[in-house]
Design a protein around this motif. Structure first.
Motif, PDB file in Angstrom:
ATOM      1  N   THR A  59       0.837  -1.082  -0.163  1.00 27.13           N
ATOM      2  CA  THR A  59       0.149   0.053  -0.025  1.00 27.13           C
ATOM      3  C   THR A  59       0.708   1.442   0.006  1.00 27.13           C
ATOM      4  O   THR A  59       2.015   1.274   0.518  1.00 27.13           O
ATOM      5  N   MET A  60       0.412   2.288  -0.334  1.00 25.57           N
ATOM      6  CA  MET A  60       1.095   3.704  -0.572  1.00 25.57           C
ATOM      7  C   MET A  60       1.403   3.850   1.048  1.00 25.57           C
ATOM      8  O   MET A  60       2.560   4.326   1.266  1.00 25.57           O
ATOM      9  N   GLN A  61       0.466   3.725   2.180  1.00 22.14           N
ATOM     10  CA  GLN A  61       0.901   4.167   3.519  1.00 22.14           C
ATOM     11  C   GLN A  61       2.199   3.205   3.928  1.00 22.14           C
ATOM     12  O   GLN A  61       3.121   3.704   4.554  1.00 22.14           O
ATOM     13  N   ALA A  62       2.043   1.801   3.457  1.00 20.64           N
ATOM     14  CA  ALA A  62       3.112   0.816   4.073  1.00 20.64           C
ATOM     15  C   ALA A  62       4.687   1.382   3.291  1.00 20.64           C
ATOM     16  O   ALA A  62       5.424   1.484   4.176  1.00 20.64           O
ATOM     17  N   VAL A  63       4.405   1.772   2.011  1.00 15.04           N
ATOM     18  CA  VAL A  63       5.673   2.294   1.359  1.00 15.04           C
ATOM     19  C   VAL A  63       6.027   3.738   1.878  1.00 15.04           C
ATOM     20  O   VAL A  63       7.360   3.750   2.260  1.00 15.04           O
ATOM     21  N   ALA A  64       5.296   4.667   2.406  1.00 15.85           N
ATOM     22  CA  ALA A  64       5.400   5.855   3.046  1.00 15.85           C
ATOM     23  C   ALA A  64       6.304   5.621   4.390  1.00 15.85           C
ATOM     24  O   ALA A  64       7.261   6.128   4.477  1.00 15.85           O
ATOM     25  N   LEU A  65       5.736   4.901   5.059  1.00 16.07           N
ATOM     26  CA  LEU A  65       6.425   4.422   6.323  1.00 16.07           C
ATOM     27  C   LEU A  65       7.799   3.928   6.108  1.00 16.07           C
ATOM     28  O   LEU A  65       8.629   4.111   6.823  1.00 16.07           O
TER      29      LEU A  65
END
Length: 187
Positions: A29-35
């Motif tokens: 997910t975008m959130q997981a990559v951002a983290l």
């Protein structure tokens, strides 16, 4: 958190590839990559417009890696073994590029073409330029199917899977080398 200018597209794609292997496509997910890269998700969208775009970039990076691994193989068996090694080292990427599933984003055609150059060259040497595409497709389809079954634990009848791989590679190589008349092919 770092500013988006300190987070490169390469770092984002590398993080996404790692997440794909670690947790699978559903968890990418975008959130997981951002983290993973140390930014907030909204900042990630300045580099990658959507999850689908991110998955496409991951598929393209994976095909680029595969092309690099295959490019200087001098024998069909060497190429097949490198292809298999890629599948074992990056099983989720292998699945993404070889059997992405309905609706999954795919790489642009030029990335697939680049990854196919080595097998096409060897197939042309072995089967001749008029049969290179058919030979390359046969090699790729057989190897991808074998590797997919191997990765999924589908070989349950016992026996030596390594020996089966070697047998298959040798049989496919012999089959595409064999001179055949055009009447063998259905038109």
């Amino acid at each position: 958190m770092p500013t988006p200018t300190r987070t490169s597209l390469d770092a984002i794609v590398d993080a996404a590839r790692d997440l794909l292997e670690q947790d699978g496509l559903a968890a990418l997910t975008m959130q997981a990559v951002a983290l993973r890269v140390g930014v907030r998700a909204p900042s990630l969208y300045k580099r990658v417009q959507s999850r689908d775009d991110l998955i496409q970039l991951v598929a393209e990076a994976s095909l680029t890696e595969l092309a690099d691994r295959l490019k200087d193989a001098s024998k069909l068996s060497e190429l097949a073994n490198r292809f298999r090694a890629f599948g074992h080292e990056r099983p989720a990427a292998f699945q993404l590029i070889m059997s992405p599933g309905a609706g999954a984003p795919v790489a642009r055609a030029e990335f697939g073409a680049a990854a196919s150059e080595a097998v096409l060259a060897l197939a042309s040497e072995q089967a001749g330029p008029d049969r290179a595409l058919e030979a390359a497709r046969t090699v790729t389809a057989w190897a991808a199917g074998f590797i997919s079954m191997e990765l999924n634990g589908s070989f349950r009848l016992g026996g030596d899977v390594e020996r089966a791989w070697e047998f298959g590679v040798a049989a496919i190589a012999e089959a595409i080398r064999s001179p055949r008349s055009d009447s063998v092919f259905v038109e």
